[in-house]
Motif scaffolding. Structure first.
Motif, PDB file in Angstrom:
ATOM      1  N   ILE A   1     -84.260   9.664 -63.394  1.00 33.51           N
ATOM      2  CA  ILE A   1     -85.590   9.354 -63.916  1.00 33.51           C
ATOM      3  C   ILE A   1     -86.615  10.330 -63.356  1.00 33.51           C
ATOM      4  O   ILE A   1     -87.426  10.893 -64.084  1.00 33.51           O
ATOM      5  CB  ILE A   1     -85.980   7.899 -63.593  1.00 33.51           C
ATOM      6  CG1 ILE A   1     -85.159   6.932 -64.430  1.00 33.51           C
ATOM      7  CG2 ILE A   1     -87.478   7.668 -63.814  1.00 33.51           C
ATOM      8  CD1 ILE A   1     -85.263   5.483 -63.984  1.00 33.51           C
ATOM      9  N   ALA A   2     -86.575  10.548 -62.048  1.00 36.07           N
ATOM     10  CA  ALA A   2     -87.524  11.462 -61.416  1.00 36.07           C
ATOM     11  C   ALA A   2     -87.382  12.869 -61.980  1.00 36.07           C
ATOM     12  O   ALA A   2     -88.379  13.537 -62.282  1.00 36.07           O
ATOM     13  CB  ALA A   2     -87.318  11.469 -59.902  1.00 36.07           C
ATOM     14  N   THR A   3     -86.160  13.308 -62.165  1.00 35.06           N
ATOM     15  CA  THR A   3     -85.917  14.656 -62.687  1.00 35.06           C
ATOM     16  C   THR A   3     -86.432  14.788 -64.109  1.00 35.06           C
ATOM     17  O   THR A   3     -87.117  15.756 -64.448  1.00 35.06           O
ATOM     18  CB  THR A   3     -84.412  14.988 -62.621  1.00 35.06           C
ATOM     19  OG1 THR A   3     -83.982  14.900 -61.263  1.00 35.06           O
ATOM     20  CG2 THR A   3     -84.140  16.395 -63.142  1.00 35.06           C
ATOM     21  N   HIS A   4     -86.139  13.799 -64.953  1.00 33.81           N
ATOM     22  CA  HIS A   4     -86.604  13.861 -66.345  1.00 33.81           C
ATOM     23  C   HIS A   4     -88.129  13.830 -66.428  1.00 33.81           C
ATOM     24  O   HIS A   4     -88.722  14.559 -67.229  1.00 33.81           O
ATOM     25  CB  HIS A   4     -85.999  12.726 -67.172  1.00 33.81           C
ATOM     26  CG  HIS A   4     -84.571  12.962 -67.525  1.00 33.81           C
ATOM     27  ND1 HIS A   4     -84.179  13.938 -68.412  1.00 33.81           N
ATOM     28  CD2 HIS A   4     -83.440  12.354 -67.107  1.00 33.81           C
ATOM     29  CE1 HIS A   4     -82.858  13.925 -68.522  1.00 33.81           C
ATOM     30  NE2 HIS A   4     -82.396  12.976 -67.736  1.00 33.81           N
ATOM     31  N   LEU A   5     -88.753  13.000 -65.611  1.00 29.63           N
ATOM     32  CA  LEU A   5     -90.214  12.956 -65.617  1.00 29.63           C
ATOM     33  C   LEU A   5     -90.800  14.299 -65.202  1.00 29.63           C
ATOM     34  O   LEU A   5     -91.742  14.797 -65.818  1.00 29.63           O
ATOM     35  CB  LEU A   5     -90.724  11.843 -64.700  1.00 29.63           C
ATOM     36  CG  LEU A   5     -90.489  10.415 -65.178  1.00 29.63           C
ATOM     37  CD1 LEU A   5     -90.861   9.420 -64.082  1.00 29.63           C
ATOM     38  CD2 LEU A   5     -91.261  10.129 -66.454  1.00 29.63           C
ATOM     39  N   LEU A   6     -90.233  14.883 -64.173  1.00 22.40           N
ATOM     40  CA  LEU A   6     -90.713  16.187 -63.702  1.00 22.40           C
ATOM     41  C   LEU A   6     -90.526  17.242 -64.783  1.00 22.40           C
ATOM     42  O   LEU A   6     -91.434  18.037 -65.056  1.00 22.40           O
ATOM     43  CB  LEU A   6     -89.975  16.593 -62.427  1.00 22.40           C
ATOM     44  CG  LEU A   6     -90.483  17.827 -61.712  1.00 22.40           C
ATOM     45  CD1 LEU A   6     -91.889  17.593 -61.177  1.00 22.40           C
ATOM     46  CD2 LEU A   6     -89.545  18.214 -60.589  1.00 22.40           C
ATOM     47  N   GLU A   7     -89.374  17.247 -65.437  1.00 22.15           N
ATOM     48  CA  GLU A   7     -89.104  18.217 -66.495  1.00 22.15           C
ATOM     49  C   GLU A   7     -90.014  18.010 -67.704  1.00 22.15           C
ATOM     50  O   GLU A   7     -90.289  18.951 -68.438  1.00 22.15           O
ATOM     51  CB  GLU A   7     -87.642  18.147 -66.923  1.00 22.15           C
ATOM     52  CG  GLU A   7     -86.708  18.698 -65.879  1.00 22.15           C
ATOM     53  CD  GLU A   7     -85.250  18.571 -66.250  1.00 22.15           C
ATOM     54  OE1 GLU A   7     -84.930  17.869 -67.247  1.00 22.15           O
ATOM     55  OE2 GLU A   7     -84.419  19.165 -65.554  1.00 22.15           O
ATOM     56  N   ASP A   8     -90.472  16.770 -67.890  1.00 21.40           N
ATOM     57  CA  ASP A   8     -91.394  16.482 -68.995  1.00 21.40           C
ATOM     58  C   ASP A   8     -92.844  16.792 -68.630  1.00 21.40           C
ATOM     59  O   ASP A   8     -93.759  16.496 -69.401  1.00 21.40           O
ATOM     60  CB  ASP A   8     -91.274  15.018 -69.425  1.00 21.40           C
ATOM     61  CG  ASP A   8     -89.996  14.746 -70.198  1.00 21.40           C
ATOM     62  OD1 ASP A   8     -89.348  15.706 -70.647  1.00 21.40           O
ATOM     63  OD2 ASP A   8     -89.644  13.555 -70.363  1.00 21.40           O
ATOM     64  N   GLY A   9     -93.055  17.339 -67.425  1.00 21.48           N
ATOM     65  CA  GLY A   9     -94.388  17.770 -67.035  1.00 21.48           C
ATOM     66  C   GLY A   9     -95.214  16.723 -66.311  1.00 21.48           C
ATOM     67  O   GLY A   9     -96.406  16.926 -66.098  1.00 21.48           O
TER      68      GLY A   9
ATOM     69  N   ALA B   1     -89.850  14.465 -53.495  1.00 17.74           N
ATOM     70  CA  ALA B   1     -89.352  15.823 -53.693  1.00 17.74           C
ATOM     71  C   ALA B   1     -87.833  15.875 -53.600  1.00 17.74           C
ATOM     72  O   ALA B   1     -87.195  16.692 -54.264  1.00 17.74           O
ATOM     73  CB  ALA B   1     -89.980  16.761 -52.668  1.00 17.74           C
ATOM     74  N   LEU B   2     -87.233  14.993 -52.817  1.00 15.57           N
ATOM     75  CA  LEU B   2     -85.770  14.950 -52.720  1.00 15.57           C
ATOM     76  C   LEU B   2     -85.147  14.543 -54.051  1.00 15.57           C
ATOM     77  O   LEU B   2     -84.046  14.976 -54.391  1.00 15.57           O
ATOM     78  CB  LEU B   2     -85.333  13.976 -51.629  1.00 15.57           C
ATOM     79  CG  LEU B   2     -85.736  14.334 -50.207  1.00 15.57           C
ATOM     80  CD1 LEU B   2     -85.373  13.200 -49.253  1.00 15.57           C
ATOM     81  CD2 LEU B   2     -85.090  15.639 -49.772  1.00 15.57           C
ATOM     82  N   TYR B   3     -85.823  13.686 -54.809  1.00 18.46           N
ATOM     83  CA  TYR B   3     -85.323  13.246 -56.100  1.00 18.46           C
ATOM     84  C   TYR B   3     -85.508  14.309 -57.174  1.00 18.46           C
ATOM     85  O   TYR B   3     -84.787  14.340 -58.156  1.00 18.46           O
ATOM     86  CB  TYR B   3     -86.084  11.999 -56.579  1.00 18.46           C
ATOM     87  CG  TYR B   3     -85.680  10.724 -55.930  1.00 18.46           C
ATOM     88  CD1 TYR B   3     -84.755   9.897 -56.522  1.00 18.46           C
ATOM     89  CD2 TYR B   3     -86.256  10.323 -54.735  1.00 18.46           C
ATOM     90  CE1 TYR B   3     -84.393   8.694 -55.938  1.00 18.46           C
ATOM     91  CE2 TYR B   3     -85.909   9.124 -54.138  1.00 18.46           C
ATOM     92  CZ  TYR B   3     -84.979   8.321 -54.751  1.00 18.46           C
ATOM     93  OH  TYR B   3     -84.628   7.136 -54.178  1.00 18.46           O
ATOM     94  N   ALA B   4     -86.520  15.096 -57.021  1.00 16.94           N
ATOM     95  CA  ALA B   4     -86.963  15.993 -58.082  1.00 16.94           C
ATOM     96  C   ALA B   4     -86.138  17.275 -58.110  1.00 16.94           C
ATOM     97  O   ALA B   4     -86.623  18.349 -57.806  1.00 16.94           O
ATOM     98  CB  ALA B   4     -88.449  16.303 -57.913  1.00 16.94           C
ATOM     99  N   LYS B   5     -84.901  17.160 -58.500  1.00 13.56           N
ATOM    100  CA  LYS B   5     -84.050  18.330 -58.645  1.00 13.56           C
ATOM    101  C   LYS B   5     -84.383  18.978 -59.983  1.00 13.56           C
ATOM    102  O   LYS B   5     -84.256  18.372 -61.027  1.00 13.56           O
ATOM    103  CB  LYS B   5     -82.584  17.926 -58.598  1.00 13.56           C
ATOM    104  CG  LYS B   5     -82.185  17.396 -57.240  1.00 13.56           C
ATOM    105  CD  LYS B   5     -80.720  17.150 -57.182  1.00 13.56           C
ATOM    106  CE  LYS B   5     -80.355  16.682 -55.783  1.00 13.56           C
ATOM    107  NZ  LYS B   5     -78.938  16.435 -55.639  1.00 13.56           N
TER     108      LYS B   5
END
Length: 120
Positions: free
Chosen positions: A74-82, A101-105
């Motif tokens: 979820i964290a990664t997808h949210l980050l990738e979606d801006g 930040a650890l989640y945000a790969k």
């Protein structure tokens, strides 16, 4: 206790689950959405992990996964979606940005999408 995001569809399914459980008498008035071995106790992390592994196996997923994998995804997808990382921090209930930040790969696709500085 962990927090996560729910889609409107999943929230509706969980509401249906709760109503059906109450109708069948397996949900106590002030009980748990996912009771454990005893209706007065919540599902244990071990029980949840086993259910997750079984669901992954039934879904044909052969990678090593856990409930934690969902939060990371979820964290990664949210980050990738801006979505701003500080917003993700709040949504996941993290006290420290370093934890989020650890989640945000970041995926390779996202890295390649970043334009370098212009040489104007």
């Amino acid at each position: 206790m962990r927090k996560t995001l729910l889609s409107p569809q999943l929230l509706e399914l969980l509401r249906l689950w709760w109503r059906e459980g109450k109708r069948r008498g397996v949900m106590l008035p002030h009980g748990w959405l996912f009771p454990g071995r005893s209706l007065t106790d919540p599902i244990s992390s071990r029980q949840l992990h086993r259910a997750f592994q079984e669901a992954a196996q039934n879904g044909g997923i052969h990678k090593r996964v856990s409930p934690h994998t969902l939060r990371q995804g979820i964290a990664t997808h949210l980050l990738e979606d801006g979505v701003d990382v500080r917003v993700i921090q709040v949504l996941l209930g993290h006290g420290k940005l370093e934890t989020t930040a650890l989640y945000a790969k970041v995926s390779t696709r996202t890295i390649h999408a970043v334009a370098g500085p212009s040489t104007g």
